[in-house]
Design a protein around this motif. Structure first.
Motif, PDB file in Angstrom:
ATOM      1  N   UNK A  23       5.333  -9.526  17.091  1.00  0.00           N
ATOM      2  CA  UNK A  23       4.729 -10.141  16.262  1.00  0.00           C
ATOM      3  C   UNK A  23       4.258  -9.006  15.079  1.00  0.00           C
ATOM      4  N   UNK A  24       3.486  -8.069  16.359  1.00  0.00           N
ATOM      5  CA  UNK A  24       2.395  -7.053  15.900  1.00  0.00           C
ATOM      6  C   UNK A  24       3.580  -5.235  15.033  1.00  0.00           C
ATOM      7  N   UNK A  25       4.420  -5.582  16.350  1.00  0.00           N
ATOM      8  CA  UNK A  25       4.926  -4.035  16.379  1.00  0.00           C
ATOM      9  C   UNK A  25       6.447  -4.393  16.108  1.00  0.00           C
ATOM     10  N   UNK A  26       7.745  -5.232  16.036  1.00  0.00           N
ATOM     11  CA  UNK A  26       8.593  -5.012  16.452  1.00  0.00           C
ATOM     12  C   UNK A  26       8.900  -6.359  14.980  1.00  0.00           C
ATOM     13  N   UNK A  27       8.739  -7.615  14.392  1.00  0.00           N
ATOM     14  CA  UNK A  27       9.280  -7.850  13.477  1.00  0.00           C
ATOM     15  C   UNK A  27       8.496  -9.793  13.434  1.00  0.00           C
ATOM     16  N   UNK A  28       8.236  -9.744  12.141  1.00  0.00           N
ATOM     17  CA  UNK A  28       6.932 -11.315  11.910  1.00  0.00           C
ATOM     18  C   UNK A  28       7.827 -12.490  12.673  1.00  0.00           C
ATOM     19  N   UNK A  29       7.719 -13.773  13.445  1.00  0.00           N
ATOM     20  CA  UNK A  29       8.073 -13.959  14.129  1.00  0.00           C
ATOM     21  C   UNK A  29       8.702 -15.537  13.556  1.00  0.00           C
ATOM     22  N   UNK A  30      10.142 -15.945  13.978  1.00  0.00           N
ATOM     23  CA  UNK A  30       9.929 -17.945  13.531  1.00  0.00           C
ATOM     24  C   UNK A  30       9.596 -18.739  14.759  1.00  0.00           C
ATOM     25  N   UNK A  31       8.836 -19.982  14.274  1.00  0.00           N
ATOM     26  CA  UNK A  31       8.429 -20.362  15.659  1.00  0.00           C
ATOM     27  C   UNK A  31       9.554 -20.783  16.701  1.00  0.00           C
ATOM     28  N   UNK A  32      11.246 -20.337  16.103  1.00  0.00           N
ATOM     29  CA  UNK A  32      11.408 -20.779  17.036  1.00  0.00           C
ATOM     30  C   UNK A  32      12.398 -19.506  17.960  1.00  0.00           C
ATOM     31  N   UNK A  33      11.794 -18.504  17.285  1.00  0.00           N
ATOM     32  CA  UNK A  33      11.789 -17.759  18.533  1.00  0.00           C
ATOM     33  C   UNK A  33      11.612 -17.804  19.539  1.00  0.00           C
ATOM     34  N   UNK A  34      11.999 -16.384  20.896  1.00  0.00           N
ATOM     35  CA  UNK A  34      11.505 -16.252  22.359  1.00  0.00           C
ATOM     36  C   UNK A  34      11.389 -14.909  22.092  1.00  0.00           C
ATOM     37  N   UNK A  35      10.010 -14.387  23.086  1.00  0.00           N
ATOM     38  CA  UNK A  35      10.224 -12.941  23.089  1.00  0.00           C
ATOM     39  C   UNK A  35      10.335 -12.882  24.873  1.00  0.00           C
ATOM     40  N   UNK A  36      11.463 -11.417  25.336  1.00  0.00           N
ATOM     41  CA  UNK A  36      11.597 -11.357  26.698  1.00  0.00           C
ATOM     42  C   UNK A  36      11.581 -10.945  27.358  1.00  0.00           C
ATOM     43  N   UNK A  37      10.972 -10.381  28.517  1.00  0.00           N
ATOM     44  CA  UNK A  37      10.406  -9.095  29.273  1.00  0.00           C
ATOM     45  C   UNK A  37      11.935  -8.296  29.383  1.00  0.00           C
ATOM     46  N   UNK A  38      12.563  -7.308  29.198  1.00  0.00           N
ATOM     47  CA  UNK A  38      13.646  -6.408  29.622  1.00  0.00           C
ATOM     48  C   UNK A  38      13.411  -6.754  31.450  1.00  0.00           C
ATOM     49  N   UNK A  39      12.787  -6.233  31.618  1.00  0.00           N
ATOM     50  CA  UNK A  39      12.500  -5.845  33.480  1.00  0.00           C
ATOM     51  C   UNK A  39      11.868  -7.442  34.093  1.00  0.00           C
ATOM     52  N   UNK A  40      11.620  -8.581  33.478  1.00  0.00           N
ATOM     53  CA  UNK A  40      10.711  -9.280  34.008  1.00  0.00           C
ATOM     54  C   UNK A  40       9.641  -9.281  35.006  1.00  0.00           C
ATOM     55  N   UNK A  41       9.200  -8.600  34.489  1.00  0.00           N
ATOM     56  CA  UNK A  41       7.727  -8.451  34.420  1.00  0.00           C
ATOM     57  C   UNK A  41       6.703  -8.210  34.157  1.00  0.00           C
ATOM     58  N   UNK A  42       5.944  -9.736  33.870  1.00  0.00           N
ATOM     59  CA  UNK A  42       5.202 -10.486  32.653  1.00  0.00           C
ATOM     60  C   UNK A  42       3.455  -9.153  32.530  1.00  0.00           C
ATOM     61  N   UNK A  43       3.115  -7.964  33.154  1.00  0.00           N
ATOM     62  CA  UNK A  43       2.887  -7.212  33.375  1.00  0.00           C
ATOM     63  C   UNK A  43       2.786  -6.571  32.072  1.00  0.00           C
ATOM     64  N   UNK A  44       4.007  -6.275  31.952  1.00  0.00           N
ATOM     65  CA  UNK A  44       5.109  -4.901  31.265  1.00  0.00           C
ATOM     66  C   UNK A  44       5.175  -5.596  29.895  1.00  0.00           C
ATOM     67  N   UNK A  45       4.240  -5.361  28.523  1.00  0.00           N
ATOM     68  CA  UNK A  45       4.263  -6.100  27.282  1.00  0.00           C
ATOM     69  C   UNK A  45       4.164  -4.762  26.181  1.00  0.00           C
ATOM     70  N   UNK A  46       4.766  -3.812  26.925  1.00  0.00           N
ATOM     71  CA  UNK A  46       4.869  -2.948  26.029  1.00  0.00           C
ATOM     72  C   UNK A  46       6.286  -3.345  25.236  1.00  0.00           C
TER      73      UNK A  46
END
Length: 216
Positions: free
Chosen positions: A122-145
């Motif tokens: 929400x800070x660096x990509x775009x303002x999120x709607x309540x229905x939006x989801x954020x997925x991790x491309x590599x599936x690693x929960x620690x990699x939130x870049x």
């Protein structure tokens, strides 16, 4: 996150900056190994002492006033830190939390908990709607870049979830396929581990997995 390369014999001399990603690659370190290396002033390339760059690239996400005044920041590479009134800086580390069968990185500040990936997105990509989801491309929960995050709609998220459930999993022994499973759910039941653990194994997100599981 950037670091300064200081002359080990004269720390007033700087020979430029290097990113955390470059450091990890060149030293062949994991994150925890790099922390130890920096704390013990390990010598880099035989001639440099590595120190954290004071010039932060963070966005202010919270503030506390009064005697214990401090400000909270977040960066594009998924880091969080506190800047105290004295000028000192303290790293703030996300911690894992279960949400159903999923492991989520959570950050706590101002006595509140937030999903770290949602905050960064929400800070660096775009303002999120309540229905939006954020997925991790590599599936690693620690990699939130930012590079590893993608904001998708609820409809897209459900479609991805269904595909995950239907994707086949293979158990390998000595690099040979030993057993096939019709889905991650079936593998989790047979191996007595959680569905999310199967997903983490398949995405190589676990350092020492008990089973060699792969998507097939």
């Amino acid at each position: 996150m950037n670091y300064l390369m200081l002359d080990k014999d004269d720390i007033t001399k700087s020979y430029g900056k290097i990113s955390k990603k470059e450091l990890l690659k060149e030293l062949d370190f994991k994150e925890y190994q790099l922390v130890s290396f920096l704390n013990n002033q390990g010598i880099f390339r035989g001639k440099y002492i590595i120190v954290e760059d004071d010039e932060k690239d963070g966005i202010l996400i919270g503030e506390v006033t009064g005697k214990k005044a401090k400000k909270y920041y977040a960066t594009r590479d998924g880091r969080f830190y506190i800047k105290w009134a004295s000028g000192c800086i303290t790293e703030l580390y996300p911690f894992p939390k279960k949400r159903g069968n999923e492991t989520i990185a959570v950050i706590r500040f101002n006595r509140k908990e937030r999903y770290a990936k949602n905050l960064i997105a929400s800070l660096f990509i775009k303002e999120m709607n309540k229905s939006d989801f954020v997925i991790l491309k590599d599936g690693n929960w620690e990699n939130i870049s930012v590079e590893n995050l993608e904001i998708i709609s609820q409809k897209e998220y459900r479609s991805i979830s269904r595909k995950k459930e239907q994707k086949k999993v293979g158990k390998f022994i000595n690099n040979q396929l030993f057993k096939k499973y019709s889905s991650a759910w079936d593998a989790s039941k047979d191996l007595c581990i959680s569905y999310q653990t199967v997903i983490d194994y398949c995405y190589n997100a676990v350092k020492d997995p008990k089973h060699d599981l792969r998507w097939i």
